[in-house]
Scaffold this motif. Structure first.
Motif, PDB file in Angstrom:
ATOM      1  N   SER A   1       0.910  -1.102  -0.003  1.00 40.95           N
ATOM      2  CA  SER A   1       0.024   0.069  -0.067  1.00 40.95           C
ATOM      3  C   SER A   1       0.865   1.116  -0.006  1.00 40.95           C
ATOM      4  O   SER A   1       2.121   1.260   0.485  1.00 40.95           O
ATOM      5  CB  SER A   1      -0.943  -0.023   1.287  1.00 40.95           C
ATOM      6  OG  SER A   1      -0.184   0.129   2.310  1.00 40.95           O
ATOM      7  N   PHE A   2       0.416   2.345  -0.456  1.00 36.30           N
ATOM      8  CA  PHE A   2       0.960   3.484  -0.657  1.00 36.30           C
ATOM      9  C   PHE A   2       0.303   4.638  -0.152  1.00 36.30           C
ATOM     10  O   PHE A   2      -0.942   4.732  -0.276  1.00 36.30           O
ATOM     11  CB  PHE A   2       1.427   3.923  -2.187  1.00 36.30           C
ATOM     12  CG  PHE A   2       2.150   2.784  -3.127  1.00 36.30           C
ATOM     13  CD1 PHE A   2       3.463   2.610  -2.681  1.00 36.30           C
ATOM     14  CD2 PHE A   2       1.590   1.649  -3.515  1.00 36.30           C
ATOM     15  CE1 PHE A   2       4.343   1.658  -3.524  1.00 36.30           C
ATOM     16  CE2 PHE A   2       2.238   0.657  -4.366  1.00 36.30           C
ATOM     17  CZ  PHE A   2       3.763   0.669  -4.040  1.00 36.30           C
ATOM     18  N   GLU A   3       0.739   5.592   0.584  1.00 36.86           N
ATOM     19  CA  GLU A   3       0.213   6.676   1.493  1.00 36.86           C
ATOM     20  C   GLU A   3       0.457   7.824   0.603  1.00 36.86           C
ATOM     21  O   GLU A   3       1.210   8.181  -0.109  1.00 36.86           O
ATOM     22  CB  GLU A   3       0.876   6.719   2.890  1.00 36.86           C
ATOM     23  CG  GLU A   3       0.540   5.516   3.658  1.00 36.86           C
ATOM     24  CD  GLU A   3      -0.867   5.207   3.970  1.00 36.86           C
ATOM     25  OE1 GLU A   3      -1.451   5.922   4.157  1.00 36.86           O
ATOM     26  OE2 GLU A   3      -1.186   3.743   3.944  1.00 36.86           O
ATOM     27  N   PRO A   4      -0.641   8.759   0.922  1.00 37.82           N
ATOM     28  CA  PRO A   4      -0.632  10.142   0.237  1.00 37.82           C
ATOM     29  C   PRO A   4       0.464  10.565   0.292  1.00 37.82           C
ATOM     30  O   PRO A   4       1.444  10.636   1.410  1.00 37.82           O
ATOM     31  CB  PRO A   4      -1.720  10.982   0.978  1.00 37.82           C
ATOM     32  CG  PRO A   4      -2.598   9.850   1.436  1.00 37.82           C
ATOM     33  CD  PRO A   4      -1.924   8.550   1.819  1.00 37.82           C
ATOM     34  N   GLY A   5       1.238  11.499  -0.793  1.00 38.24           N
ATOM     35  CA  GLY A   5       2.390  11.939  -0.806  1.00 38.24           C
ATOM     36  C   GLY A   5       3.490  11.252  -1.446  1.00 38.24           C
ATOM     37  O   GLY A   5       4.532  11.588  -1.875  1.00 38.24           O
ATOM     38  N   ALA A   6       3.304   9.818  -1.326  1.00 31.99           N
ATOM     39  CA  ALA A   6       4.615   8.879  -1.964  1.00 31.99           C
ATOM     40  C   ALA A   6       4.443   8.934  -3.322  1.00 31.99           C
ATOM     41  O   ALA A   6       3.234   9.409  -4.069  1.00 31.99           O
ATOM     42  CB  ALA A   6       4.156   7.786  -1.502  1.00 31.99           C
ATOM     43  N   GLN A   7       5.815   8.666  -3.971  1.00 30.00           N
ATOM     44  CA  GLN A   7       5.977   8.764  -5.563  1.00 30.00           C
ATOM     45  C   GLN A   7       5.813   7.280  -5.828  1.00 30.00           C
ATOM     46  O   GLN A   7       6.329   6.440  -4.980  1.00 30.00           O
ATOM     47  CB  GLN A   7       7.368   9.294  -5.909  1.00 30.00           C
ATOM     48  CG  GLN A   7       7.432  10.613  -5.569  1.00 30.00           C
ATOM     49  CD  GLN A   7       7.086  11.380  -6.614  1.00 30.00           C
ATOM     50  OE1 GLN A   7       6.901  11.064  -7.886  1.00 30.00           O
ATOM     51  NE2 GLN A   7       6.985  12.886  -6.274  1.00 30.00           N
ATOM     52  N   VAL A   8       5.140   6.943  -6.908  1.00 27.99           N
ATOM     53  CA  VAL A   8       4.762   5.566  -7.274  1.00 27.99           C
ATOM     54  C   VAL A   8       5.208   5.599  -8.970  1.00 27.99           C
ATOM     55  O   VAL A   8       5.101   6.573  -9.526  1.00 27.99           O
ATOM     56  CB  VAL A   8       3.411   5.262  -7.087  1.00 27.99           C
ATOM     57  CG1 VAL A   8       3.119   5.074  -5.654  1.00 27.99           C
ATOM     58  CG2 VAL A   8       2.315   5.906  -7.703  1.00 27.99           C
ATOM     59  N   ASP A   9       5.435   4.520  -9.338  1.00 25.95           N
ATOM     60  CA  ASP A   9       5.707   4.067 -10.968  1.00 25.95           C
ATOM     61  C   ASP A   9       4.613   3.600 -11.375  1.00 25.95           C
ATOM     62  O   ASP A   9       4.138   2.602 -11.062  1.00 25.95           O
ATOM     63  CB  ASP A   9       6.994   3.444 -11.137  1.00 25.95           C
ATOM     64  CG  ASP A   9       8.193   4.185 -10.678  1.00 25.95           C
ATOM     65  OD1 ASP A   9       8.313   5.269 -10.818  1.00 25.95           O
ATOM     66  OD2 ASP A   9       9.180   3.705  -9.859  1.00 25.95           O
ATOM     67  N   VAL A  10       4.085   3.935 -12.564  1.00 24.53           N
ATOM     68  CA  VAL A  10       3.136   3.580 -13.429  1.00 24.53           C
ATOM     69  C   VAL A  10       3.777   2.224 -14.097  1.00 24.53           C
ATOM     70  O   VAL A  10       4.385   2.607 -15.006  1.00 24.53           O
ATOM     71  CB  VAL A  10       2.362   4.514 -14.079  1.00 24.53           C
ATOM     72  CG1 VAL A  10       1.194   3.881 -14.946  1.00 24.53           C
ATOM     73  CG2 VAL A  10       1.825   5.523 -13.440  1.00 24.53           C
ATOM     74  N   VAL A  11       3.082   1.093 -13.809  1.00 28.99           N
ATOM     75  CA  VAL A  11       3.536  -0.069 -14.630  1.00 28.99           C
ATOM     76  C   VAL A  11       2.583  -0.315 -15.998  1.00 28.99           C
ATOM     77  O   VAL A  11       3.326  -0.630 -16.937  1.00 28.99           O
ATOM     78  CB  VAL A  11       3.413  -1.243 -13.654  1.00 28.99           C
ATOM     79  CG1 VAL A  11       3.625  -2.558 -14.356  1.00 28.99           C
ATOM     80  CG2 VAL A  11       4.094  -1.181 -12.174  1.00 28.99           C
ATOM     81  N   GLU A  12       1.236  -0.169 -15.720  1.00 24.45           N
ATOM     82  CA  GLU A  12       0.419  -0.384 -17.084  1.00 24.45           C
ATOM     83  C   GLU A  12      -0.747   0.618 -16.649  1.00 24.45           C
ATOM     84  O   GLU A  12      -1.066   0.828 -15.333  1.00 24.45           O
ATOM     85  CB  GLU A  12       0.097  -1.844 -17.065  1.00 24.45           C
ATOM     86  CG  GLU A  12      -0.504  -2.315 -16.008  1.00 24.45           C
ATOM     87  CD  GLU A  12      -0.987  -4.033 -16.151  1.00 24.45           C
ATOM     88  OE1 GLU A  12      -1.202  -4.076 -17.505  1.00 24.45           O
ATOM     89  OE2 GLU A  12      -1.033  -4.453 -15.461  1.00 24.45           O
ATOM     90  N   ILE A  13      -1.542   0.715 -17.591  1.00 29.97           N
ATOM     91  CA  ILE A  13      -2.622   1.221 -17.524  1.00 29.97           C
ATOM     92  C   ILE A  13      -3.803   0.291 -17.749  1.00 29.97           C
ATOM     93  O   ILE A  13      -3.923  -0.640 -18.964  1.00 29.97           O
ATOM     94  CB  ILE A  13      -3.122   2.250 -18.376  1.00 29.97           C
ATOM     95  CG1 ILE A  13      -2.198   3.441 -18.387  1.00 29.97           C
ATOM     96  CG2 ILE A  13      -4.390   3.016 -18.292  1.00 29.97           C
ATOM     97  CD1 ILE A  13      -2.282   4.236 -16.829  1.00 29.97           C
ATOM     98  N   ASP A  14      -4.727  -0.015 -16.933  1.00 27.79           N
ATOM     99  CA  ASP A  14      -5.775  -0.985 -17.338  1.00 27.79           C
ATOM    100  C   ASP A  14      -7.066  -0.371 -17.034  1.00 27.79           C
ATOM    101  O   ASP A  14      -7.606  -0.234 -16.209  1.00 27.79           O
ATOM    102  CB  ASP A  14      -5.811  -2.203 -15.980  1.00 27.79           C
ATOM    103  CG  ASP A  14      -6.706  -3.380 -16.113  1.00 27.79           C
ATOM    104  OD1 ASP A  14      -7.232  -3.464 -17.215  1.00 27.79           O
ATOM    105  OD2 ASP A  14      -7.141  -3.914 -14.896  1.00 27.79           O
TER     106      ASP A  14
END
Length: 119
Positions: free
Chosen positions: A99-112
């Motif tokens: 899980s990722f909390e608000p403000g975290a940077q994430v990488d987009v793996v795919e668009i579903d």
């Protein structure tokens, strides 16, 4: 929109057929000129436009894959919200145990569909 260039080429073929009609050509000659001109344009112009496109250029959802986003609402295996390319997207984690909390940077793996899958 994707068929529009071909319709333009067919229109040029139709104009060529109209010119033949104006010069007194019969229906068979008009159809033959239309088919020949339209086919020639499609066979010549389409390969030229494909070569002019940038091979590494990605558009639409393909351009979003691999980008970074900021978590707006907690993202886990069931859902959440991110800000991606200036827009708010629904998102879910690739690994449902993370899980990722608000403000975290994430990488987009795919668009579903309309959901970004992130990690």
């Amino acid at each position: 929109m994707t068929a529009m260039p071909e319709f333009g080429m067919f229109a040029v073929g139709a104009i060529a057929g109209a010119v033949v009609a104006g010069l007194g050509g019969g229906v068979v000659a008009q159809v033959v000129v239309f088919v020949v001109v339209s086919t020639a344009l499609v066979l010549v112009v389409r390969p030229l436009t494909r070569r002019a496109q940038h091979p590494g250029m990605r558009t639409g959802i393909d351009a979003l894959t691999g980008r970074q986003a900021v978590v707006l609402e907690r993202v886990d295996g069931t859902g959440g919200r991110i800000k991606l390319a200036g827009e708010v997207w629904s998102a879910r984690a690739l690994d449902s145990s993370l899980s990722f909390e608000p403000g975290a940077q994430v990488d987009v793996v795919e668009i579903d569909g309309a959901t970004a899958v992130v990690m």
